[in-house]
Design a protein around this motif. Structure first.
Motif, PDB file in Angstrom:
ATOM      1  N   LEU A 265      36.529  46.515  33.003  1.00  0.00           N
ATOM      2  CA  LEU A 265      35.310  46.575  34.202  1.00  0.00           C
ATOM      3  C   LEU A 265      35.384  47.821  34.875  1.00  0.00           C
ATOM      4  O   LEU A 265      34.007  48.248  34.751  1.00  0.00           O
ATOM      5  N   ALA A 266      36.530  48.053  35.246  1.00  0.00           N
ATOM      6  CA  ALA A 266      36.272  49.609  36.085  1.00  0.00           C
ATOM      7  C   ALA A 266      36.031  50.606  34.950  1.00  0.00           C
ATOM      8  O   ALA A 266      35.088  51.696  35.446  1.00  0.00           O
ATOM      9  N   GLY A 267      36.360  50.508  33.617  1.00  0.00           N
ATOM     10  CA  GLY A 267      35.983  51.418  32.934  1.00  0.00           C
ATOM     11  C   GLY A 267      34.477  51.316  32.415  1.00  0.00           C
ATOM     12  O   GLY A 267      33.946  52.462  32.016  1.00  0.00           O
ATOM     13  N   ARG A 268      33.794  50.415  32.907  1.00  0.00           N
ATOM     14  CA  ARG A 268      32.107  50.291  32.572  1.00  0.00           C
ATOM     15  C   ARG A 268      31.672  50.810  33.914  1.00  0.00           C
ATOM     16  O   ARG A 268      30.172  50.653  33.983  1.00  0.00           O
ATOM     17  N   GLY A 269      32.347  51.299  34.974  1.00  0.00           N
ATOM     18  CA  GLY A 269      31.514  51.802  36.007  1.00  0.00           C
ATOM     19  C   GLY A 269      31.243  50.428  36.951  1.00  0.00           C
ATOM     20  O   GLY A 269      30.366  50.800  38.049  1.00  0.00           O
ATOM     21  N   GLN A 270      31.869  49.251  36.722  1.00  0.00           N
ATOM     22  CA  GLN A 270      31.750  48.111  37.587  1.00  0.00           C
ATOM     23  C   GLN A 270      32.586  48.028  38.757  1.00  0.00           C
ATOM     24  O   GLN A 270      33.899  48.238  38.573  1.00  0.00           O
ATOM     25  N   ARG A 271      31.929  48.002  39.885  1.00  0.00           N
ATOM     26  CA  ARG A 271      32.895  47.725  41.221  1.00  0.00           C
ATOM     27  C   ARG A 271      33.678  46.257  40.857  1.00  0.00           C
ATOM     28  O   ARG A 271      33.152  45.349  40.753  1.00  0.00           O
ATOM     29  N   THR A 272      34.858  46.514  41.052  1.00  0.00           N
ATOM     30  CA  THR A 272      35.727  45.397  40.856  1.00  0.00           C
ATOM     31  C   THR A 272      36.855  45.261  41.914  1.00  0.00           C
ATOM     32  O   THR A 272      37.338  46.035  42.332  1.00  0.00           O
ATOM     33  N   ILE A 273      36.815  43.951  42.354  1.00  0.00           N
ATOM     34  CA  ILE A 273      37.820  43.778  43.607  1.00  0.00           C
ATOM     35  C   ILE A 273      38.874  43.191  42.919  1.00  0.00           C
ATOM     36  O   ILE A 273      38.663  41.756  42.538  1.00  0.00           O
ATOM     37  N   LEU A 274      40.071  43.457  42.918  1.00  0.00           N
ATOM     38  CA  LEU A 274      41.076  42.723  42.033  1.00  0.00           C
ATOM     39  C   LEU A 274      42.093  42.321  43.167  1.00  0.00           C
ATOM     40  O   LEU A 274      42.680  42.968  43.973  1.00  0.00           O
ATOM     41  N   CYS A 275      42.359  40.992  43.209  1.00  0.00           N
ATOM     42  CA  CYS A 275      43.065  40.348  44.246  1.00  0.00           C
ATOM     43  C   CYS A 275      44.282  39.934  43.670  1.00  0.00           C
ATOM     44  O   CYS A 275      44.500  39.124  42.485  1.00  0.00           O
ATOM     45  N   VAL A 276      45.567  40.422  44.021  1.00  0.00           N
ATOM     46  CA  VAL A 276      46.616  40.007  43.573  1.00  0.00           C
ATOM     47  C   VAL A 276      47.613  39.434  44.774  1.00  0.00           C
ATOM     48  O   VAL A 276      47.338  40.033  45.997  1.00  0.00           O
ATOM     49  N   ALA A 277      48.688  38.749  44.429  1.00  0.00           N
ATOM     50  CA  ALA A 277      49.556  38.220  45.559  1.00  0.00           C
ATOM     51  C   ALA A 277      50.338  39.090  46.459  1.00  0.00           C
ATOM     52  O   ALA A 277      50.807  39.015  47.223  1.00  0.00           O
ATOM     53  N   THR A 278      51.008  39.990  45.615  1.00  0.00           N
ATOM     54  CA  THR A 278      52.155  40.807  46.048  1.00  0.00           C
ATOM     55  C   THR A 278      51.934  42.331  45.773  1.00  0.00           C
ATOM     56  O   THR A 278      51.136  42.725  44.989  1.00  0.00           O
ATOM     57  N   ASP A 279      52.773  43.119  46.378  1.00  0.00           N
ATOM     58  CA  ASP A 279      52.764  44.338  46.214  1.00  0.00           C
ATOM     59  C   ASP A 279      52.885  44.911  44.819  1.00  0.00           C
ATOM     60  O   ASP A 279      52.554  45.790  44.162  1.00  0.00           O
ATOM     61  N   TYR A 280      53.785  43.931  44.229  1.00  0.00           N
ATOM     62  CA  TYR A 280      54.376  44.349  42.915  1.00  0.00           C
ATOM     63  C   TYR A 280      52.971  44.185  41.946  1.00  0.00           C
ATOM     64  O   TYR A 280      52.992  44.898  40.800  1.00  0.00           O
ATOM     65  N   GLY A 281      52.173  43.342  42.253  1.00  0.00           N
ATOM     66  CA  GLY A 281      51.081  43.137  41.339  1.00  0.00           C
ATOM     67  C   GLY A 281      50.151  44.565  41.403  1.00  0.00           C
ATOM     68  O   GLY A 281      49.495  44.583  40.387  1.00  0.00           O
ATOM     69  N   ARG A 282      50.333  45.214  42.512  1.00  0.00           N
ATOM     70  CA  ARG A 282      49.498  46.613  42.371  1.00  0.00           C
ATOM     71  C   ARG A 282      50.592  47.630  41.572  1.00  0.00           C
ATOM     72  O   ARG A 282      50.157  48.298  40.790  1.00  0.00           O
TER      73      ARG A 282
ATOM     74  N   GLN B  63      37.080  24.789  28.613  1.00  0.00           N
ATOM     75  CA  GLN B  63      36.461  25.846  29.570  1.00  0.00           C
ATOM     76  C   GLN B  63      37.030  27.297  29.598  1.00  0.00           C
ATOM     77  O   GLN B  63      36.449  28.187  30.034  1.00  0.00           O
ATOM     78  N   GLY B  64      38.272  27.100  29.438  1.00  0.00           N
ATOM     79  CA  GLY B  64      39.100  28.407  29.486  1.00  0.00           C
ATOM     80  C   GLY B  64      38.462  29.507  28.604  1.00  0.00           C
ATOM     81  O   GLY B  64      38.173  29.279  27.480  1.00  0.00           O
ATOM     82  N   LEU B  65      38.485  30.902  28.858  1.00  0.00           N
ATOM     83  CA  LEU B  65      38.054  31.806  28.207  1.00  0.00           C
ATOM     84  C   LEU B  65      38.895  32.994  28.005  1.00  0.00           C
ATOM     85  O   LEU B  65      39.701  33.184  28.709  1.00  0.00           O
ATOM     86  N   SER B  66      38.741  33.621  27.019  1.00  0.00           N
ATOM     87  CA  SER B  66      39.856  34.825  26.533  1.00  0.00           C
ATOM     88  C   SER B  66      39.238  35.943  27.367  1.00  0.00           C
ATOM     89  O   SER B  66      37.721  35.797  28.012  1.00  0.00           O
ATOM     90  N   ALA B  67      39.884  37.079  27.284  1.00  0.00           N
ATOM     91  CA  ALA B  67      39.351  38.306  28.172  1.00  0.00           C
ATOM     92  C   ALA B  67      38.066  38.799  27.259  1.00  0.00           C
ATOM     93  O   ALA B  67      37.118  39.332  27.997  1.00  0.00           O
TER      94      ALA B  67
ATOM     95  N   ARG C 157      44.789  42.321  34.703  1.00  0.00           N
ATOM     96  CA  ARG C 157      45.164  43.908  34.292  1.00  0.00           C
ATOM     97  C   ARG C 157      44.121  44.473  33.363  1.00  0.00           C
ATOM     98  O   ARG C 157      43.351  45.466  33.548  1.00  0.00           O
ATOM     99  N   GLU C 158      44.049  43.729  32.060  1.00  0.00           N
ATOM    100  CA  GLU C 158      43.273  44.101  31.012  1.00  0.00           C
ATOM    101  C   GLU C 158      41.652  44.025  31.690  1.00  0.00           C
ATOM    102  O   GLU C 158      40.894  44.917  31.392  1.00  0.00           O
ATOM    103  N   LEU C 159      41.280  43.076  32.236  1.00  0.00           N
ATOM    104  CA  LEU C 159      39.954  42.580  32.464  1.00  0.00           C
ATOM    105  C   LEU C 159      39.640  43.908  33.971  1.00  0.00           C
ATOM    106  O   LEU C 159      38.371  44.494  33.652  1.00  0.00           O
ATOM    107  N   ALA C 160      40.554  44.228  34.662  1.00  0.00           N
ATOM    108  CA  ALA C 160      40.484  44.942  35.843  1.00  0.00           C
ATOM    109  C   ALA C 160      39.918  46.570  35.037  1.00  0.00           C
ATOM    110  O   ALA C 160      39.076  47.222  35.501  1.00  0.00           O
ATOM    111  N   ALA C 161      40.759  46.754  33.951  1.00  0.00           N
ATOM    112  CA  ALA C 161      40.850  48.068  33.383  1.00  0.00           C
ATOM    113  C   ALA C 161      39.229  48.415  32.584  1.00  0.00           C
ATOM    114  O   ALA C 161      38.641  49.290  32.609  1.00  0.00           O
TER     115      ALA C 161
END
Length: 310
Positions: free
Chosen positions: A27-44, A291-295, A21-25
């Motif tokens: 990225l979208a805040g930078r005007g970047q087209r972002t496709i966020l994939c979540v597993a369930t309706d609750y994720g949205r 290999q893992g990255l922070s936000a 959610r943080e990354l989606a916000a």
């Protein structure tokens, strides 16, 4: 929006997590087209209204296997693919990696770090246990052989025990008496239902969704034994629930600070309950350093990519 930004390929982001959610916000805040994939309706549903109103964000709902992810990548042609799924969603992570390998896309893993030993400072560990040992691939039987040694009286003051899997946690609890607060989610309840007196001993804390409630009911839990709440939870909430239901054990995953792990372990210590910690899947062990990255690091990689293509 700048025309050059409009021409940028989208970022494909997997994850209904705090980091997702943080990354989606961001990225979208930078005007970047972002496709966020979540597993369930609750994720949205848990996304902020302002984020959902941002026309740069495209939310896709539904579970996908590796082949479906591969087709999505080929269809959308993202410039970056980011896996910000839960540290314990190991099958999803394998699917995203496989899809990226087959399509030649770079794979970025946003992974919250595991909680360090400092969060246990001042806690008494159960005598005879090898608690918070170095992470290494051990079979359930090997781990249980090391952990399944103290007698019940040695747990009177609480402590911390670490096991490699859900099934190992079930086997460890099977020979011990006392109520159990299970905070690992509804998907693992079938395994815990093997415990003696499951319906009277176990209190399950799950998401407030119909599938989660249905999973509880299907396993025989009802009434006060179902705690449907959205986390993460404070130390006070964890401690009060342990006290309310007279629980001697709290079962948790090491979901890091964003997942409320520190608050759970501290609350267990204050309530003189044993915190039974299920290790991260082998696919994630050691990844946070290698290999893992922070936000923030994901956003740094994004900015590098953006400068190269705008």
């Amino acid at each position: 929006m700048d025309s050059a930004v409009e021409r940028l390929r989208p970022v494909l982001l997997f994850g209904g997590t705090t980091e997702g959610r943080e990354l989606a916000a961001r990225l979208a805040g930078r005007g970047q087209r972002t496709i966020l994939c979540v597993a369930t309706d609750y994720g949205r549903e848990v996304l902020e209204p302002e984020l959902l109103a941002n026309f740069c964000l495209d939310v896709r709902i539904g579970r996908m296997d590796a082949e479906e992810m591969r087709r999505l990548i080929l269809e959308e042609e993202p410039g970056l693919v980011v896996d910000a799924t839960h540290p314990y969603a190991d099958q999803v992570t394998r699917n995203v990696r496989e899809a990226c390998e087959k399509t030649g896309r770079e794979y970025l893993r946003c992974l919250r770090p595991a909680s360090g030993l400092e969060c246990l400072e001042g806690m008494r560990l159960p005598s005879g246990e090898e608690c918070f040992r170095e992470l290494c691939p051990l079979s359930d039987r090997e781990c249980l052989g090391k952990l399944h040694t103290p007698s019940d009286p040695e747990y009177a003051g609480g402590g911390v025990v670490r096991v490699p899997s859900v099934q190992a946690a079930v086997e460890w609890l099977a020979s011990r008496e006392g109520n159990i607060l299970v905070t690992t989610g509804s998907k693992e309840l079938a395994a815990f239902s093997q415990l003696p007196d499951f319906a009277t001993r176990v209190y399950a804390r799950v998401l407030p969704t119909l599938p989660s409630l249905r999973a509880c009911l299907d396993q025989g839990l009802s009434g006060r034994h179902i705690i449907a709440m959205q986390g993460p939870f404070s130390r006070e909430t964890n401690r009060s629930q342990l006290a309310e239901f007279n629980c001697r054990f709290l079962v948790t995953k090491d979901a890091g600070d964003n997942g409320g792990f520190r608050e759970k372990v501290r609350a267990a210590g204050e309530a003189e309950a044993v915190a039974l910690v299920i290790d991260r899947p082998e696919t994630e062990r050691g990844l946070s350093e290698a290999q893992g990255l922070s936000a923030d690091q994901v956003m740094e990689r994004y900015e590098q990519w953006r400068r190269q293509h705008v």
